[in-house]
Design a protein around this motif. Sequence first.
Motif: not given
Length: 687
Positions: A590-599
Amino acid sequence: MRTYFVVASEPNVGLTSVSLGLVRALQRLGLKVAFVKPVTKGDPESEPSVRFARSVCGIDNSPDPLPMSLVTEQINTGKIEELLENIVTMTMSASAGADVLVVEGFHADPSRYFIPQLSSNIARSLQAEVVVVANGRNAEGLAHTTERIAFSRSNGHRVVGVIFNHAASDFDHAGVTQLLEDVPIWGAIPDNPALAAPRTIDLARHLGATVLIEGDIGKRRVLDTILAGRSAAEVIPRLKPGTLVISTGDRDDIMLATALAASNGIELAGLLLTHQSFISQRIERFGSRGFHSGLPVLCTDGDSYETAARISRLSLAVPLDDKVRMDAVVDNMAGLLDADAIYAGLARASNQHMPPPAFRYQLIQKARAANKRIVLPEGEEPRTIQAAVISTEKGIARCVLLGRREVVQSVADALGINLPSGLEIIDPQHIAEQYVAPMVAMRKNKGLTPLQAAVALEDSVALGTMMLALNEVDGLVSGAIHTTANTVRPALQLIRTAPGSTIVSSCFFMLMPEQVLVYADCAVNPDPTAKELAEIAKQSADSARAFGIDPKVAMISYSTGASGSGDDVEKVRAATDLARAQWPDLVIDGPMQYDAATVRDVAAQKAPNSPVAGQATVFIFPDLNTGNTTYKAVQRSANVVSVGPMLQGLRKPVNDLSRGALVDDIVFTIALTAIQAQAIVALPENA
């Protein structure tokens, strides 16, 4: 990929329910399962097997089957190879990425000579192993089973298991096993009358009845039928939940007795009037409370005996719109299959994850193994009583209801449930006094007096928390009618935080379609510091691991890596650094955006070297505003089930419920609490 071709040894063996039960049993193991029914005799768009595979088992890409008319035409015109190619293409497309494929075959049909050979050709084309579904009622069913096994083997197929449905009470498991020689029995499933109960609306459709009062016609189920030919005094003892009362319209005494039962909270299946009768306005006004309490009232032509005979001919097939019943049928089937026999020799795929059915199954299994005593302070609340009964009967936990026995019994009677002998019921007024002195001792630094302690212990949550503090129970579940503050405050005062923890946080298990994710903190801490955020990350990773989820922690923010700045981003960055330094084995980024964490595609662009991006399983939000908003948005917009909140960081497990919690929510929270109790090491009060 392993492929199972499920075939019936004879008609009416419950091929669909057994096939979907097998699907769920495999899902519970953590396998990704595909389901295909290649051919249907009915309308492809309303094929029950496929519809229920999608709605009940969550297999959205299960394709529509080919119509039997097309199959017959292709076979009669010599296009068998083209037909098989179409079936294989459809099946492989639907099973891409799956660990196991379940293919539902055919019932025998004398009018279609080609079905046995077509079944064999499909199984061979898919390189499938055969599972036989058989009738377990009698010796004739066993004879059909051995014939089906012999036919499959003669066509070069490997028969890996037999599932006996409708098994008789005296089913000779050992004798049948010996007769089948090397083919294992995967299950002997007895009939369960409760799972065959139609809804009142199904009965109305079958009879073409007129609905006089709708009530809960889509929810009530017909478990028993009374043909009211005798006096009301003879009928009253049989007015129990699930009973359908059939009466002529001139029996005012029966109508009023039925209305009285309904007004007392007995959820009857309905009142059915024959001879096209109606309730008189005078009777309806007099029994208004009962007639408008959810009781469905119907009328039909014909006499009572003719109507009862027509009801007996109602099909036992589950209607397409009765997802609740089919889910119960499939769940029952999966629970009674022999997992050890099914999974023996099954090559587990390397791409393992934790889909929702596997999470729920493992949750229950771990709770059973823990065998913990869980106190439920809201012991007179109907949902809590139902959950305690279910948890006791399934061995999930040893539940303790705090409540007056006569009140609990009255609620159970109204719900039509039996209180099992293993369910403890303790009247708070009978035991509160014994906890006054221990509470004063625990709170002496706060100046608590015996009188203040006695007043505090009038609250059942505080009383249950004292039982937990003194190690008389292993965990506490509350919140169905109490606020989060009412549940958490006594825990903070009497239980306190665990060694190494400075805060109490919460996490939700989000049951996404493909896997279970952990969201934190979405319920407790409004604006945690960087140090607290790091601790929440560690607590949540430990929680994930305890429930079989491989923790890969994403610290969520509005920017990824070094791409953004600002106080909020810096807090997340600092928290990530603190967590890495304090817990080097923690997989975190992190820090990490949600889309970067999931896609994965986004992760490849924004964080190509991250061990977490694109594959995160634990999501730590920077504040309560973000966490709570995100979890509710995902839950509601994507129709995702969330389990929790589960509290983290306490010395002993205390868990809060949503005041809108369903019975199943409470059952799963009891299971969560039992597993937490197993993982937490009991420490002395002065540690």
